[in-house]
Every structure is written in structure tokens, then in C-alpha cells.
Design a protein around this motif. Sequence first.
Motif, PDB file in Angstrom:
ATOM      1  N   THR A   1       0.856  -1.180   0.000  1.00  0.00           N
ATOM      2  CA  THR A   1       0.000   0.000   0.000  1.00  0.00           C
ATOM      3  C   THR A   1       0.890   1.227   0.000  1.00  0.00           C
ATOM      4  OG1 THR A   1      -1.683  -1.206   1.232  1.00  0.00           O
ATOM      5  CG2 THR A   1      -1.827   1.178   1.306  1.00  0.00           C
ATOM      6  N   GLU A   2       0.389   2.316  -0.577  1.00  0.00           N
ATOM      7  CA  GLU A   2       1.158   3.562  -0.592  1.00  0.00           C
ATOM      8  C   GLU A   2       1.676   3.861   0.821  1.00  0.00           C
ATOM      9  OE1 GLU A   2      -0.784   6.203  -4.155  1.00  0.00           O
ATOM     10  OE2 GLU A   2      -1.821   6.204  -2.217  1.00  0.00           O
ATOM     11  N   GLY A   3       2.958   4.236   0.876  1.00  0.00           N
ATOM     12  CA  GLY A   3       3.596   4.520   2.150  1.00  0.00           C
ATOM     13  C   GLY A   3       4.336   3.328   2.742  1.00  0.00           C
ATOM     14  N   GLU A   4       4.122   2.142   2.186  1.00  0.00           N
ATOM     15  CA  GLU A   4       4.793   0.946   2.696  1.00  0.00           C
ATOM     16  C   GLU A   4       6.078   0.679   1.926  1.00  0.00           C
ATOM     17  OE1 GLU A   4       1.463  -1.994   4.518  1.00  0.00           O
ATOM     18  OE2 GLU A   4       1.789  -2.179   2.367  1.00  0.00           O
ATOM     19  N   ASP A   5       6.968  -0.091   2.562  1.00  0.00           N
ATOM     20  CA  ASP A   5       8.181  -0.537   1.888  1.00  0.00           C
ATOM     21  C   ASP A   5       8.439  -1.989   2.260  1.00  0.00           C
ATOM     22  OD1 ASP A   5       9.672  -0.616   4.388  1.00  0.00           O
ATOM     23  OD2 ASP A   5       9.986   1.531   4.195  1.00  0.00           O
ATOM     24  N   ALA A   6       9.327  -2.612   1.519  1.00  0.00           N
ATOM     25  CA  ALA A   6       9.708  -3.999   1.773  1.00  0.00           C
ATOM     26  C   ALA A   6      11.172  -4.177   1.397  1.00  0.00           C
ATOM     27  CB  ALA A   6       8.832  -4.945   0.960  1.00  0.00           C
ATOM     28  N   GLU A   7      11.842  -5.085   2.092  1.00  0.00           N
ATOM     29  CA  GLU A   7      13.250  -5.375   1.827  1.00  0.00           C
ATOM     30  C   GLU A   7      13.413  -6.831   1.433  1.00  0.00           C
ATOM     31  OE1 GLU A   7      15.645  -4.515   5.245  1.00  0.00           O
ATOM     32  OE2 GLU A   7      15.601  -2.369   4.863  1.00  0.00           O
ATOM     33  N   LEU A   8      14.390  -7.048   0.572  1.00  0.00           N
ATOM     34  CA  LEU A   8      14.734  -8.395   0.149  1.00  0.00           C
ATOM     35  C   LEU A   8      16.254  -8.504   0.174  1.00  0.00           C
ATOM     36  CD1 LEU A   8      13.481 -11.027  -1.296  1.00  0.00           C
ATOM     37  CD2 LEU A   8      14.362  -9.973  -3.359  1.00  0.00           C
ATOM     38  N   PHE A   9      16.765  -9.560   0.773  1.00  0.00           N
ATOM     39  CA  PHE A   9      18.210  -9.812   0.812  1.00  0.00           C
ATOM     40  C   PHE A   9      18.519 -10.880  -0.220  1.00  0.00           C
ATOM     41  CE2 PHE A   9      17.183  -7.880   4.736  1.00  0.00           C
ATOM     42  CZ  PHE A   9      18.329  -7.305   5.240  1.00  0.00           C
ATOM     43  N   LYS A  10      19.569 -10.641  -1.022  1.00  0.00           N
ATOM     44  CA  LYS A  10      19.926 -11.605  -2.067  1.00  0.00           C
ATOM     45  C   LYS A  10      21.434 -11.620  -2.252  1.00  0.00           C
ATOM     46  CE  LYS A  10      18.868 -13.132  -6.719  1.00  0.00           C
ATOM     47  NZ  LYS A  10      18.660 -14.535  -6.449  1.00  0.00           N
ATOM     48  N   THR A  11      21.971 -12.813  -2.490  1.00  0.00           N
ATOM     49  CA  THR A  11      23.402 -12.965  -2.748  1.00  0.00           C
ATOM     50  C   THR A  11      23.649 -12.867  -4.245  1.00  0.00           C
ATOM     51  OG1 THR A  11      23.639 -14.373  -0.807  1.00  0.00           O
ATOM     52  CG2 THR A  11      25.395 -14.482  -2.460  1.00  0.00           C
ATOM     53  N   PHE A  12      24.644 -12.063  -4.605  1.00  0.00           N
ATOM     54  CA  PHE A  12      25.065 -11.902  -5.995  1.00  0.00           C
ATOM     55  C   PHE A  12      26.507 -12.397  -6.089  1.00  0.00           C
ATOM     56  CE2 PHE A  12      21.653  -8.948  -5.332  1.00  0.00           C
ATOM     57  CZ  PHE A  12      20.906  -9.049  -6.491  1.00  0.00           C
ATOM     58  N   TYR A  13      26.814 -13.094  -7.183  1.00  0.00           N
ATOM     59  CA  TYR A  13      28.099 -13.781  -7.305  1.00  0.00           C
ATOM     60  C   TYR A  13      29.072 -13.035  -8.206  1.00  0.00           C
ATOM     61  CZ  TYR A  13      25.555 -17.364  -4.906  1.00  0.00           C
ATOM     62  OH  TYR A  13      24.806 -18.036  -3.967  1.00  0.00           O
ATOM     63  N   ALA A  14      30.340 -13.060  -7.811  1.00  0.00           N
ATOM     64  CA  ALA A  14      31.412 -12.337  -8.499  1.00  0.00           C
ATOM     65  C   ALA A  14      31.459 -12.674  -9.983  1.00  0.00           C
ATOM     66  CB  ALA A  14      32.758 -12.662  -7.846  1.00  0.00           C
ATOM     67  N   GLY A  15      31.683 -11.623 -10.783  1.00  0.00           N
ATOM     68  CA  GLY A  15      31.865 -11.801 -12.209  1.00  0.00           C
ATOM     69  C   GLY A  15      30.576 -11.958 -13.007  1.00  0.00           C
ATOM     70  N   GLN A  16      29.435 -12.021 -12.356  1.00  0.00           N
ATOM     71  CA  GLN A  16      28.157 -12.212 -13.046  1.00  0.00           C
ATOM     72  C   GLN A  16      27.510 -10.863 -13.348  1.00  0.00           C
ATOM     73  OE1 GLN A  16      26.969 -15.249 -13.979  1.00  0.00           O
ATOM     74  NE2 GLN A  16      28.793 -16.158 -13.080  1.00  0.00           N
ATOM     75  N   GLN A  17      26.795 -10.812 -14.439  1.00  0.00           N
ATOM     76  CA  GLN A  17      26.062  -9.603 -14.812  1.00  0.00           C
ATOM     77  C   GLN A  17      24.578  -9.848 -14.550  1.00  0.00           C
ATOM     78  OE1 GLN A  17      27.602  -7.717 -18.112  1.00  0.00           O
ATOM     79  NE2 GLN A  17      26.188  -6.001 -18.017  1.00  0.00           N
ATOM     80  N   TYR A  18      23.950  -8.902 -13.826  1.00  0.00           N
ATOM     81  CA  TYR A  18      22.572  -9.069 -13.372  1.00  0.00           C
ATOM     82  C   TYR A  18      21.683  -7.921 -13.848  1.00  0.00           C
ATOM     83  CZ  TYR A  18      24.366 -12.464  -9.980  1.00  0.00           C
ATOM     84  OH  TYR A  18      24.948 -13.541  -9.390  1.00  0.00           O
ATOM     85  N   ARG A  19      20.390  -8.214 -13.869  1.00  0.00           N
ATOM     86  CA  ARG A  19      19.368  -7.189 -14.036  1.00  0.00           C
ATOM     87  C   ARG A  19      18.374  -7.355 -12.888  1.00  0.00           C
ATOM     88  NH1 ARG A  19      16.503  -6.180 -19.620  1.00  0.00           N
ATOM     89  NH2 ARG A  19      18.396  -4.930 -19.809  1.00  0.00           N
ATOM     90  N   ILE A  20      18.124  -6.254 -12.198  1.00  0.00           N
ATOM     91  CA  ILE A  20      17.051  -6.202 -11.217  1.00  0.00           C
ATOM     92  C   ILE A  20      15.921  -5.432 -11.872  1.00  0.00           C
ATOM     93  CG2 ILE A  20      16.289  -5.304  -8.989  1.00  0.00           C
ATOM     94  CD1 ILE A  20      19.165  -5.546  -8.005  1.00  0.00           C
ATOM     95  N   SER A  21      14.736  -5.998 -11.823  1.00  0.00           N
ATOM     96  CA  SER A  21      13.570  -5.335 -12.388  1.00  0.00           C
ATOM     97  C   SER A  21      12.482  -5.267 -11.322  1.00  0.00           C
ATOM     98  CB  SER A  21      13.069  -6.109 -13.607  1.00  0.00           C
ATOM     99  OG  SER A  21      11.959  -5.463 -14.167  1.00  0.00           O
TER     100      SER A  21
END
Length: 147
Positions: A53-73
Motif C-alpha cells: 500500500t502507498e507509504g509501505e516498503d519492503a526489503e529483500l536480501f539476495k546474494t550476488f556472485y562475483a563476475g556475473q552480470q545481473y538485471r534487477i527489475s
Amino acid sequence: MRSSIYILVSAVVLFLALPSSSNAQCKNFAKKICRLELSPYVHDGNYNAAILTEGEDAELFKTFYAGQQYRISVCGSETLSKIEFMVMDVDRKVLYTNAKNNFATSWDFKVENTQQLIILVKVPVSSGKNEELKSGCVAIMFGLKTD
């Protein structure tokens, strides 16, 4: 006494059933709409989505690995005008914020070292006064570039 216990138990069951139904719809939204925004990156197979809902937020923890190319969408249902997202390291140093990039819906990056990052999504309150707060599905999707 028995009728009030019955009502209480019924209310709890109904309360627990409703979020799973809306979360299932949100997951389907992520699968059908948001996953398409990862192309040409390969989806990691996880559907991270929730009703916010408007005004809310959420967090997500994720491991990213060396040398890899990522897209967050980050994608939201039409009821939400814009969604802010930030990528932070474990010390909460902001590495990227789409608020400085016209609320872009994705970010492409490469990590030098394997590390855990925090993705924070926020649904800002719309500027209209006396309006009811809007809710909608917000999905965070991850893609990996394969050459």
C-alpha cells in the motif's frame, strides 16, 4: 461463550486465507507481466512479489556472485503510479536508487565480489489529498546475463 469462540476462530481462518489468495494473484502478475521485463536476461526462477500500500516498503536480501552480470527489475500493478527501489550493501550504503533515474524499472550491473545486497522497494504516497491509499502488487525480479 461458544459462539464468540466460533466467531473468533472463523475470523482468524478468513484472515489467514485472504492474503494467500491475493499473494497467489500477485505471483501470477509477476510471472505473466514482470518476468517479460528481464529479457534478454535469464530469470533466476524466483518470484518475489507482495501486495503493498502507498507509504509501505519492503526489503529483500539476495546474494550476488562475483563476475556475473545481473538485471534487477521492479514492477508494480497499474494502480500504483511509481515505485522507488534502492540497492544497498550490508552496511546500508546505497549503491543505486531509481529515484535519481526517473524511477527506472530496472538496473543492470556486474558485481566484482560475491556479496549479499539489500533491495528496498518503497511505494510513495500519491500527491492527491483526501484520496484513499492505493494498494497493488509489487514484484522484484532478478535476471542473469548469459552470453
